[in-house]
Motif scaffolding. Structure first.
Motif, PDB file in Angstrom:
ATOM      1  N   ASP A  99       0.856  -1.194   0.000  1.00 18.94           N
ATOM      2  CA  ASP A  99       0.000   0.000   0.000  1.00 18.94           C
ATOM      3  C   ASP A  99       0.889   1.241   0.000  1.00 18.94           C
ATOM      4  O   ASP A  99       1.500   1.587   1.009  1.00 18.94           O
ATOM      5  CB  ASP A  99      -0.890  -0.020   1.253  1.00 18.94           C
ATOM      6  CG  ASP A  99      -1.890   1.132   1.280  1.00 18.94           C
ATOM      7  OD1 ASP A  99      -1.636   2.169   0.637  1.00 18.94           O
ATOM      8  OD2 ASP A  99      -2.915   0.999   1.967  1.00 18.94           O
ATOM      9  N   TRP A 100       0.955   1.923  -1.144  1.00 17.75           N
ATOM     10  CA  TRP A 100       1.903   3.029  -1.252  1.00 17.75           C
ATOM     11  C   TRP A 100       1.545   4.214  -0.354  1.00 17.75           C
ATOM     12  O   TRP A 100       2.427   4.911   0.119  1.00 17.75           O
ATOM     13  CB  TRP A 100       2.054   3.484  -2.711  1.00 17.75           C
ATOM     14  CG  TRP A 100       0.876   4.216  -3.310  1.00 17.75           C
ATOM     15  CD1 TRP A 100      -0.171   3.674  -3.982  1.00 17.75           C
ATOM     16  CD2 TRP A 100       0.657   5.640  -3.301  1.00 17.75           C
ATOM     17  NE1 TRP A 100      -1.048   4.652  -4.390  1.00 17.75           N
ATOM     18  CE2 TRP A 100      -0.555   5.863  -3.998  1.00 17.75           C
ATOM     19  CE3 TRP A 100       1.345   6.730  -2.790  1.00 17.75           C
ATOM     20  CZ2 TRP A 100      -1.083   7.147  -4.181  1.00 17.75           C
ATOM     21  CZ3 TRP A 100       0.823   8.004  -2.976  1.00 17.75           C
ATOM     22  CH2 TRP A 100      -0.368   8.202  -3.658  1.00 17.75           C
ATOM     23  N   GLU A 101       0.261   4.417  -0.102  1.00 19.89           N
ATOM     24  CA  GLU A 101      -0.117   5.514   0.788  1.00 19.89           C
ATOM     25  C   GLU A 101       0.256   5.190   2.236  1.00 19.89           C
ATOM     26  O   GLU A 101       0.689   6.069   2.986  1.00 19.89           O
ATOM     27  CB  GLU A 101      -1.611   5.807   0.664  1.00 19.89           C
ATOM     28  CG  GLU A 101      -1.981   6.451  -0.669  1.00 19.89           C
ATOM     29  CD  GLU A 101      -3.425   6.925  -0.702  1.00 19.89           C
ATOM     30  OE1 GLU A 101      -3.814   7.690   0.192  1.00 19.89           O
ATOM     31  OE2 GLU A 101      -4.157   6.511  -1.631  1.00 19.89           O
ATOM     32  N   LEU A 124       3.912   5.740   2.425  1.00 19.04           N
ATOM     33  CA  LEU A 124       4.187   7.177   2.514  1.00 19.04           C
ATOM     34  C   LEU A 124       4.040   7.661   3.950  1.00 19.04           C
ATOM     35  O   LEU A 124       4.910   8.366   4.478  1.00 19.04           O
ATOM     36  CB  LEU A 124       3.239   7.943   1.595  1.00 19.04           C
ATOM     37  CG  LEU A 124       3.211   9.468   1.751  1.00 19.04           C
ATOM     38  CD1 LEU A 124       4.562  10.068   1.395  1.00 19.04           C
ATOM     39  CD2 LEU A 124       2.104  10.078   0.890  1.00 19.04           C
ATOM     40  N   ASP A 125       2.942   7.289   4.594  1.00 20.86           N
ATOM     41  CA  ASP A 125       2.725   7.700   5.991  1.00 20.86           C
ATOM     42  C   ASP A 125       3.838   7.181   6.894  1.00 20.86           C
ATOM     43  O   ASP A 125       4.366   7.923   7.739  1.00 20.86           O
ATOM     44  CB  ASP A 125       1.378   7.158   6.489  1.00 20.86           C
ATOM     45  CG  ASP A 125       0.195   7.880   5.872  1.00 20.86           C
ATOM     46  OD1 ASP A 125       0.393   8.963   5.299  1.00 20.86           O
ATOM     47  OD2 ASP A 125      -0.929   7.356   5.953  1.00 20.86           O
ATOM     48  N   LEU A 127       6.361   5.916  -5.067  1.00 20.36           N
ATOM     49  CA  LEU A 127       5.139   6.615  -5.450  1.00 20.36           C
ATOM     50  C   LEU A 127       4.669   6.153  -6.825  1.00 20.36           C
ATOM     51  O   LEU A 127       5.478   5.750  -7.660  1.00 20.36           O
ATOM     52  CB  LEU A 127       5.383   8.131  -5.451  1.00 20.36           C
ATOM     53  CG  LEU A 127       5.747   8.741  -4.093  1.00 20.36           C
ATOM     54  CD1 LEU A 127       6.137  10.215  -4.261  1.00 20.36           C
ATOM     55  CD2 LEU A 127       4.596   8.608  -3.107  1.00 20.36           C
ATOM     56  N   ARG A 141       1.813  15.193   4.382  1.00 24.15           N
ATOM     57  CA  ARG A 141       1.061  14.131   3.704  1.00 24.15           C
ATOM     58  C   ARG A 141       0.153  14.730   2.634  1.00 24.15           C
ATOM     59  O   ARG A 141       0.109  14.248   1.500  1.00 24.15           O
ATOM     60  CB  ARG A 141       0.236  13.339   4.723  1.00 24.15           C
ATOM     61  CG  ARG A 141      -0.500  12.151   4.114  1.00 24.15           C
ATOM     62  CD  ARG A 141      -1.263  11.369   5.173  1.00 24.15           C
ATOM     63  NE  ARG A 141      -1.696  10.098   4.651  1.00 24.15           N
ATOM     64  CZ  ARG A 141      -2.833   9.911   3.982  1.00 24.15           C
ATOM     65  NH1 ARG A 141      -3.640  10.936   3.751  1.00 24.15           N
ATOM     66  NH2 ARG A 141      -3.164   8.709   3.546  1.00 24.15           N
ATOM     67  N   LEU A 189       0.390  14.118  -1.415  1.00 20.31           N
ATOM     68  CA  LEU A 189      -0.723  13.433  -2.074  1.00 20.31           C
ATOM     69  C   LEU A 189      -1.440  14.295  -3.112  1.00 20.31           C
ATOM     70  O   LEU A 189      -2.067  13.754  -4.028  1.00 20.31           O
ATOM     71  CB  LEU A 189      -1.736  12.961  -1.029  1.00 20.31           C
ATOM     72  CG  LEU A 189      -1.365  11.744  -0.198  1.00 20.31           C
ATOM     73  CD1 LEU A 189      -2.469  11.425   0.794  1.00 20.31           C
ATOM     74  CD2 LEU A 189      -1.085  10.527  -1.086  1.00 20.31           C
ATOM     75  N   TYR A 248      -1.320  13.416  -6.801  1.00 19.75           N
ATOM     76  CA  TYR A 248      -1.862  12.091  -7.080  1.00 19.75           C
ATOM     77  C   TYR A 248      -3.385  12.068  -6.913  1.00 19.75           C
ATOM     78  O   TYR A 248      -4.079  11.315  -7.605  1.00 19.75           O
ATOM     79  CB  TYR A 248      -1.188  11.052  -6.174  1.00 19.75           C
ATOM     80  CG  TYR A 248       0.307  11.041  -6.378  1.00 19.75           C
ATOM     81  CD1 TYR A 248       0.868  10.435  -7.488  1.00 19.75           C
ATOM     82  CD2 TYR A 248       1.141  11.694  -5.475  1.00 19.75           C
ATOM     83  CE1 TYR A 248       2.237  10.458  -7.683  1.00 19.75           C
ATOM     84  CE2 TYR A 248       2.514  11.727  -5.665  1.00 19.75           C
ATOM     85  CZ  TYR A 248       3.053  11.126  -6.779  1.00 19.75           C
ATOM     86  OH  TYR A 248       4.416  11.157  -6.994  1.00 19.75           O
ATOM     87  N   ALA A 259      -4.883   8.621  -5.699  1.00 21.91           N
ATOM     88  CA  ALA A 259      -4.836   8.550  -4.240  1.00 21.91           C
ATOM     89  C   ALA A 259      -6.228   8.745  -3.662  1.00 21.91           C
ATOM     90  O   ALA A 259      -7.108   9.329  -4.287  1.00 21.91           O
ATOM     91  CB  ALA A 259      -3.881   9.602  -3.689  1.00 21.91           C
ATOM     92  N   GLN A 260      -6.397   8.254  -2.420  1.00 20.72           N
ATOM     93  CA  GLN A 260      -7.686   8.367  -1.742  1.00 20.72           C
ATOM     94  C   GLN A 260      -7.937   9.763  -1.196  1.00 20.72           C
ATOM     95  O   GLN A 260      -9.079  10.137  -0.975  1.00 20.72           O
ATOM     96  CB  GLN A 260      -7.746   7.347  -0.593  1.00 20.72           C
ATOM     97  CG  GLN A 260      -7.677   5.908  -1.052  1.00 20.72           C
ATOM     98  CD  GLN A 260      -8.830   5.540  -1.972  1.00 20.72           C
ATOM     99  OE1 GLN A 260      -9.973   5.848  -1.671  1.00 20.72           O
ATOM    100  NE2 GLN A 260      -8.510   4.903  -3.082  1.00 20.72           N
TER     101      GLN A 260
END
Length: 213
Positions: free
Chosen positions: A99-101, A104-105, A155, A197, A201, A204, A210-211
């Motif tokens: 999970d790339w997000e 990232l976190d 990413l 963050r 994001l 993206y 991204a969400q």
């Protein structure tokens, strides 16, 4: 009344003995920490060898037994800090899985935690290194390039985004951290997580990768 005879010999034998290698490594660490603290307080140019040995509580000879001079201590400090923070970030990202997000976190949390835990070394790397010496500036540029490559691997890629996306994202994060440290707020670096963050994001989110923050 002190110990005498066999009892004194026994307890002397039980006392832990530190190896010369451990002692030397400990002294090098003290010298590196002292220089980092002093450059954070007064800048690289204003920091003298006499300041460093006094802060580290070592003899001048000890410093020169381990380093060629002030710049050598500075560069070694940069290398130590860069290796540590890069390792923490990479380990955190890998631990987040595919999970790339989430990666990232995790990576941002590891980076910000290091800045908060080691404000003097972080200041040395991000603020002082860019202008201290030609070699330190080159190390700074190489370290930034390394984080850009890490971003490119981690990413998502999309042709709708500029090829320089990762460059300005990494540069933007560095800029925010520099300002945070210049204002004396390194210990509060973890509070920057939501802001950074969202910053990363945003491009993206714009292309639907991204969400959202």
């Amino acid at each position: 009344m002190g110990l005498v005879g066999p009892a004194k010999v026994f307890f002397a034998a039980m006392r832990p003995t530190l190896s010369p290698q451990f002692i030397a490594s400990h002294k090098r660490g003290r010298i590196i920490d002292a220089l980092a603290e002093l450059t954070a307080e007064q800048g690289y140019e204003a920091t003298k060898i006499s300041d460093v040995v006094k802060r580290a509580a070592v003899a001048r000879k000890t410093l020169y037994d381990n380093f060629t001079g002030k710049e050598d201590v500075f560069l070694r400090a940069f290398d130590v800090a860069h290796e540590e923070v890069r390792g923490r970030v990479e380990e955190a990202c890998e631990g987040a899985g595919d999970d790339w997000e989430a990666a990232l976190d995790a990576g941002l949390e590891a980076l910000l935690a290091y800045v908060a835990e080691q404000p003097a070394l972080a200041h040395l790397c991000l603020v002082e290194a860019r202008a201290a010496t030609a070699d330190s500036a080159a190390r700074y540029d190489k370290a930034i390039e390394g984080f850009i490559e890490m971003a490119r691997r981690s990413l998502p890629r999309d042709k709708r985004l500029p090829d320089t996306t990762e460059e300005w994202l990494v540069g933007g994060v560095a800029s925010v951290l520099i300002q945070q440290m210049r204002s004396g707020g390194a210990e509060r670096a973890p509070e920057l997580l939501p802001e950074l963050r969202k910053f990363i994001l945003n491009p993206y989110i714009g292309v639907g990768l991204a969400q959202g923050a």
